[in-house]
Design a protein around this motif. Structure first.
Motif, mmCIF file in Angstrom:
data_model
loop_
_atom_site.group_PDB
_atom_site.id
_atom_site.type_symbol
_atom_site.label_atom_id
_atom_site.label_comp_id
_atom_site.label_asym_id
_atom_site.label_seq_id
_atom_site.Cartn_x
_atom_site.Cartn_y
_atom_site.Cartn_z
ATOM 1 N N VAL A 47 0.837 -1.200 0.000
ATOM 2 C CA VAL A 47 0.000 0.000 0.000
ATOM 3 C C VAL A 47 0.875 1.254 0.000
ATOM 4 O O VAL A 47 0.616 2.218 -0.738
ATOM 5 C CB VAL A 47 -0.948 -0.002 1.221
ATOM 6 N N TRP A 48 1.931 1.244 0.809
ATOM 7 C CA TRP A 48 2.819 2.400 0.876
ATOM 8 C C TRP A 48 3.569 2.600 -0.437
ATOM 9 O O TRP A 48 3.790 3.735 -0.864
ATOM 10 C CB TRP A 48 3.792 2.219 2.030
ATOM 11 N N VAL A 49 3.946 1.498 -1.089
ATOM 12 C CA VAL A 49 4.613 1.593 -2.392
ATOM 13 C C VAL A 49 3.713 2.286 -3.404
ATOM 14 O O VAL A 49 4.144 3.193 -4.133
ATOM 15 C CB VAL A 49 5.018 0.187 -2.891
ATOM 16 N N TRP A 50 2.450 1.868 -3.460
ATOM 17 C CA TRP A 50 1.532 2.480 -4.426
ATOM 18 C C TRP A 50 1.233 3.937 -4.071
ATOM 19 O O TRP A 50 1.041 4.766 -4.970
ATOM 20 C CB TRP A 50 0.242 1.675 -4.511
ATOM 21 N N ALA A 51 1.222 4.257 -2.778
ATOM 22 C CA ALA A 51 1.038 5.662 -2.382
ATOM 23 C C ALA A 51 2.218 6.512 -2.859
ATOM 24 O O ALA A 51 2.038 7.634 -3.351
ATOM 25 C CB ALA A 51 0.888 5.764 -0.864
ATOM 26 N N ILE A 52 3.434 5.968 -2.730
ATOM 27 C CA ILE A 52 4.621 6.686 -3.206
ATOM 28 C C ILE A 52 4.574 6.841 -4.721
ATOM 29 O O ILE A 52 4.907 7.908 -5.259
ATOM 30 C CB ILE A 52 5.903 5.947 -2.770
ATOM 31 N N ILE A 53 4.161 5.790 -5.426
ATOM 32 C CA ILE A 53 4.101 5.844 -6.888
ATOM 33 C C ILE A 53 3.160 6.954 -7.347
ATOM 34 O O ILE A 53 3.509 7.787 -8.198
ATOM 35 C CB ILE A 53 3.661 4.480 -7.456
ATOM 36 N N VAL A 54 1.965 6.981 -6.780
ATOM 37 C CA VAL A 54 0.975 7.980 -7.194
ATOM 38 C C VAL A 54 1.447 9.383 -6.838
ATOM 39 O O VAL A 54 1.385 10.316 -7.649
ATOM 40 C CB VAL A 54 -0.391 7.677 -6.541
ATOM 41 N N SER A 55 1.946 9.560 -5.603
ATOM 42 C CA SER A 55 2.375 10.900 -5.172
ATOM 43 C C SER A 55 3.588 11.375 -5.968
ATOM 44 O O SER A 55 3.693 12.563 -6.288
ATOM 45 C CB SER A 55 2.698 10.888 -3.678
ATOM 46 N N PHE A 56 4.497 10.456 -6.312
ATOM 47 C CA PHE A 56 5.691 10.862 -7.055
ATOM 48 C C PHE A 56 5.330 11.286 -8.475
ATOM 49 O O PHE A 56 5.885 12.259 -8.996
ATOM 50 C CB PHE A 56 6.698 9.711 -7.096
ATOM 51 N N ILE A 57 4.426 10.559 -9.104
ATOM 52 C CA ILE A 57 3.989 10.936 -10.456
ATOM 53 C C ILE A 57 3.377 12.327 -10.440
ATOM 54 O O ILE A 57 3.686 13.176 -11.292
ATOM 55 C CB ILE A 57 2.993 9.898 -11.007
ATOM 56 N N MET A 58 2.502 12.584 -9.480
ATOM 57 C CA MET A 58 1.866 13.897 -9.381
ATOM 58 C C MET A 58 2.892 14.983 -9.060
ATOM 59 O O MET A 58 2.835 16.091 -9.603
ATOM 60 C CB MET A 58 0.771 13.853 -8.314
ATOM 61 N N LYS A 59 3.847 14.667 -8.187
ATOM 62 C CA LYS A 59 4.863 15.647 -7.804
ATOM 63 C C LYS A 59 5.751 16.013 -8.982
ATOM 64 O O LYS A 59 6.031 17.196 -9.220
ATOM 65 C CB LYS A 59 5.703 15.083 -6.661
ATOM 66 N N ILE A 113 7.468 -6.388 -7.110
ATOM 67 C CA ILE A 113 7.517 -6.135 -8.553
ATOM 68 C C ILE A 113 7.189 -4.681 -8.891
ATOM 69 O O ILE A 113 7.946 -4.011 -9.615
ATOM 70 C CB ILE A 113 6.598 -7.121 -9.302
ATOM 71 N N PRO A 114 6.071 -4.108 -8.392
ATOM 72 C CA PRO A 114 5.818 -2.683 -8.682
ATOM 73 C C PRO A 114 6.893 -1.776 -8.111
ATOM 74 O O PRO A 114 7.220 -0.746 -8.725
ATOM 75 C CB PRO A 114 4.460 -2.417 -8.013
ATOM 76 N N ALA A 115 7.450 -2.141 -6.957
ATOM 77 C CA ALA A 115 8.481 -1.299 -6.339
ATOM 78 C C ALA A 115 9.727 -1.241 -7.220
ATOM 79 O O ALA A 115 10.315 -0.173 -7.408
ATOM 80 C CB ALA A 115 8.830 -1.830 -4.948
#
Length: 235
Positions: free
Chosen positions: A44-56, A197-199
């Motif tokens: 869950v934290w990995v996907w939160a980082i992915i979404v926030s990093f893309i937006m950032k 894998i997503p990480a």
């Protein structure tokens, strides 16, 4: 009639036709449950980082383009950097150079080459700081990508050990005794891969984007350094 009722009462429930992840989690050993829960939280934290990093990154790229466009057209760089520079990476890089310029030219310029070197150092330090700030969150992605499979494997090994313990306790080598425990144990490895894998993919992709962003800041810094050098030669 009574025979049909008795047959219905003693009928064996139908075997499940597919895996139920929730059932596998609830029926697993407590150690395996803790491993699964930790891996799910990491995912869950990995996907939160992915979404926030893309937006950032999208926001920073837009802000940088707007600031740099205004910067090279401005007649008053001090005012522009003071008004907009603090919230934009390119602006903070420019502010570092302007700050060094003000400190070094306050009492006149005695050493032009030394001033050029100090400006280059200030710009390089500012660019490095900005790129390091962007890459902070990527460390967690790298950690999950490398560690999660092994954590899942630990849960699998523990679950299989528990299944063999059940064989010894029940003196029964039937597959029906060990199959549920092995399924639960292997599910821990699956969750570990689901987190890893997503990480790994995101870490590689985002590292490339951070490097590209850093190179863009360096190009801005080099251009600004050249502009200040020309102004220094005109004095």
């Amino acid at each position: 009639m009574s025979f049909s009722i008795l047959a219905a009462a003693t009928a064996v429930p139908a075997a499940p036709t597919r895996l139920d992840p929730l059932t596998l989690f609830l029926e697993a050993d407590i150690v395996v449950q803790l491993v699964m829960a930790g891996l799910l939280l990491a995912s869950v934290w990995v996907w939160a980082i992915i979404v926030s990093f893309i937006m950032k990154m999208k926001r920073l790229n837009e802000q940088n383009r707007h600031f740099e466009k205004s910067f090279w057209r401005s007649d008053d760089l001090e005012a522009l950097v003071g008004a907009e520079g603090k919230s934009v990476p390119s602006g903070r890089v420019a502010a570092a150079a302007l700050g060094e310029w003000r400190r070094s030219t306050r009492n006149g310029v005695a050493d032009r080459d030394g001033l050029r070197q100090r400006l280059a150092s200030a710009l390089d330090a500012a660019v490095t700081h900005e790129s390091d700030q962007l890459a902070v969150q990527l460390n967690f992605l790298a950690t999950v990508g490398s560690v999660a499979p092994f954590v899942g494997l630990f849960g699998t090994v523990w679950g299989i050990m528990n299944s063999f313990f059940q064989i010894g306790a029940q003196s029964n080598t039937s597959l029906a005794v060990v199959a549920p425990g092995i399924s639960e144990a292997l599910f821990a490895t699956a969750i570990g891969l689901f987190a890893a894998i997503p990480a790994v993919i995101a870490y590689n992709r985002f590292s490339f984007r951070v490097n590209g962003f850093e190179n863009r800041l360096y190009r801005f810094a080099d251009r600004f350094h050249a502009s200040l050098s020309r102004e220094l030669e005109a004095e």
